[in-house]
Scaffold this motif. Structure first.
Motif, PDB file in Angstrom:
ATOM      1  N   UNK A  66       5.093  -7.864  35.804  1.00 19.66           N
ATOM      2  CA  UNK A  66       4.435  -8.297  34.594  1.00 19.66           C
ATOM      3  C   UNK A  66       3.637  -7.141  34.017  1.00 19.66           C
ATOM      4  N   UNK A  67       3.752  -6.928  32.727  1.00 26.94           N
ATOM      5  CA  UNK A  67       3.074  -5.838  32.052  1.00 26.94           C
ATOM      6  C   UNK A  67       1.691  -6.315  31.626  1.00 26.94           C
ATOM      7  N   UNK A  68       0.634  -5.659  32.107  1.00 27.91           N
ATOM      8  CA  UNK A  68      -0.729  -6.107  31.841  1.00 27.91           C
ATOM      9  C   UNK A  68      -1.488  -5.034  31.080  1.00 27.91           C
ATOM     10  N   UNK A  69      -2.202  -5.441  30.040  1.00 26.18           N
ATOM     11  CA  UNK A  69      -3.056  -4.566  29.259  1.00 26.18           C
ATOM     12  C   UNK A  69      -4.484  -4.778  29.733  1.00 26.18           C
ATOM     13  N   UNK A  70      -5.069  -3.786  30.405  1.00 23.21           N
ATOM     14  CA  UNK A  70      -6.406  -3.922  30.977  1.00 23.21           C
ATOM     15  C   UNK A  70      -7.516  -3.548  30.006  1.00 23.21           C
ATOM     16  N   UNK A  71      -7.210  -3.349  28.721  1.00 23.15           N
ATOM     17  CA  UNK A  71      -8.219  -2.922  27.762  1.00 23.15           C
ATOM     18  C   UNK A  71      -8.865  -4.092  27.035  1.00 23.15           C
ATOM     19  N   UNK A  72      -8.534  -5.307  27.384  1.00 25.10           N
ATOM     20  CA  UNK A  72      -9.102  -6.462  26.700  1.00 25.10           C
ATOM     21  C   UNK A  72     -10.622  -6.498  26.859  1.00 25.10           C
ATOM     22  N   UNK A  73     -11.296  -6.969  25.844  1.00 30.60           N
ATOM     23  CA  UNK A  73     -12.752  -7.132  25.863  1.00 30.60           C
ATOM     24  C   UNK A  73     -13.059  -8.616  25.974  1.00 30.60           C
ATOM     25  N   UNK A  74     -12.481  -9.256  26.967  1.00 30.79           N
ATOM     26  CA  UNK A  74     -12.596 -10.701  27.130  1.00 30.79           C
ATOM     27  C   UNK A  74     -12.964 -11.025  28.569  1.00 30.79           C
ATOM     28  N   UNK A  75     -13.898 -11.966  28.703  1.00 30.05           N
ATOM     29  CA  UNK A  75     -14.283 -12.477  30.013  1.00 30.05           C
ATOM     30  C   UNK A  75     -13.737 -13.880  30.207  1.00 30.05           C
ATOM     31  N   UNK A  76     -13.442 -14.197  31.447  1.00 29.04           N
ATOM     32  CA  UNK A  76     -13.138 -15.558  31.872  1.00 29.04           C
ATOM     33  C   UNK A  76     -14.346 -16.012  32.673  1.00 29.04           C
ATOM     34  N   UNK A  77     -14.938 -17.136  32.288  1.00 27.30           N
ATOM     35  CA  UNK A  77     -16.163 -17.630  32.928  1.00 27.30           C
ATOM     36  C   UNK A  77     -15.907 -19.032  33.454  1.00 27.30           C
ATOM     37  N   UNK A  78     -16.113 -19.208  34.746  1.00 25.80           N
ATOM     38  CA  UNK A  78     -15.879 -20.489  35.407  1.00 25.80           C
ATOM     39  C   UNK A  78     -17.195 -21.021  35.966  1.00 25.80           C
ATOM     40  N   UNK A  79     -17.301 -22.342  36.081  1.00 21.73           N
ATOM     41  CA  UNK A  79     -18.486 -22.969  36.655  1.00 21.73           C
ATOM     42  C   UNK A  79     -19.460 -23.485  35.617  1.00 21.73           C
ATOM     43  N   UNK A  80     -19.009 -23.619  34.393  1.00 19.47           N
ATOM     44  CA  UNK A  80     -19.865 -24.073  33.302  1.00 19.47           C
ATOM     45  C   UNK A  80     -20.075 -25.586  33.405  1.00 19.47           C
TER      46      UNK A  80
ATOM     47  N   UNK B 195     -16.394   0.008  28.646  1.00 15.98           N
ATOM     48  CA  UNK B 195     -16.894  -0.299  29.994  1.00 15.98           C
ATOM     49  C   UNK B 195     -17.832  -1.502  30.046  1.00 15.98           C
ATOM     50  N   UNK B 196     -17.987  -2.223  28.950  1.00 23.57           N
ATOM     51  CA  UNK B 196     -18.895  -3.364  28.933  1.00 23.57           C
ATOM     52  C   UNK B 196     -18.447  -4.467  29.884  1.00 23.57           C
ATOM     53  N   UNK B 197     -17.179  -4.828  29.829  1.00 24.31           N
ATOM     54  CA  UNK B 197     -16.669  -5.915  30.664  1.00 24.31           C
ATOM     55  C   UNK B 197     -16.832  -5.584  32.142  1.00 24.31           C
ATOM     56  N   UNK B 198     -16.494  -4.359  32.509  1.00 23.00           N
ATOM     57  CA  UNK B 198     -16.634  -3.941  33.911  1.00 23.00           C
ATOM     58  C   UNK B 198     -18.082  -4.038  34.360  1.00 23.00           C
ATOM     59  N   UNK B 199     -19.014  -3.643  33.493  1.00 23.91           N
ATOM     60  CA  UNK B 199     -20.426  -3.714  33.834  1.00 23.91           C
ATOM     61  C   UNK B 199     -20.877  -5.167  34.017  1.00 23.91           C
ATOM     62  N   UNK B 200     -20.443  -6.053  33.133  1.00 23.16           N
ATOM     63  CA  UNK B 200     -20.846  -7.457  33.222  1.00 23.16           C
ATOM     64  C   UNK B 200     -20.306  -8.093  34.497  1.00 23.16           C
TER      65      UNK B 200
END
Length: 115
Positions: A1-15, A60-65
Motif C-alpha cells: 500500500x502506498x502511504x503519504x506520510x505528509x498529512x497534517x491530520x490527527x486521529x484522536x480516540x477516547x472522546x 513537524x507539528x503532528x509528530x510533536x503532538x
C-alpha cells in the motif's frame, strides 16, 4: 500500500459523548492552527473518535503532538495518533482498522446486498 506520510491530520480516540467539536478545536489549537476538528458519525451515531486537520505550513507539528505523553480533555486521556493517507484507500487511522473514503462516517463496510 502506498502511504503519504505528509498529512497534517490527527486521529484522536477516547472522546466522550460530552466532548464537542469546539472542545477538540480549542484544545488542539494550543499546538497549532486547527483547520477542522470533527467527531466521526457512523450510522447516525457519534463515535468516540475524531479527525483533526491542521494548517499545512506547520512542519513537524503532528509528530510533536503525537509525542506528548498525556492529552487530557474534559478529564479523559485521549489516544492521539497521526492519521495516515493511503492513496488507494483514503484516510486511514493508525491501528484501528476504521477507514473513511472522504465522506465523514463512511467506512466502506456494509455496502453490499442485504441477505
Amino acid at each position: 500500500r502506498d502511504v503519504d506520510n505528509t498529512t497534517k491530520r490527527l486521529f484522536v480516540r477516547g472522546i466522550t459523548n460530552e466532548t464537542s467539536n469546539l472542545d477538540l478545536k480549542e484544545y488542539f489549537n494550543t499546538f497549532g492552527e486547527v483547520i477542522s476538528a470533527e467527531k466521526v458519525i457512523k450510522n447516525d451515531q457519534i463515535m468516540n473518535y475524531a479527525f483533526i486537520d491542521f494548517d499545512d505550513d506547520q512542519d513537524d507539528l503532528i509528530e510533536m503532538i503525537v509525542t506528548v505523553d498525556d492529552h487530557i480533555l474534559r478529564g479523559v486521556k485521549l489516544d492521539v495518533q497521526q492519521a495516515r493517507m493511503s492513496k488507494t484507500m483514503g484516510m486511514k487511522n493508525v491501528g484501528s482498522g476504521m477507514r473513511t473514503n472522504g465522506t465523514l462516517g463512511r467506512t466502506g463496510r456494509g455496502r453490499g446486498r442485504r441477505r
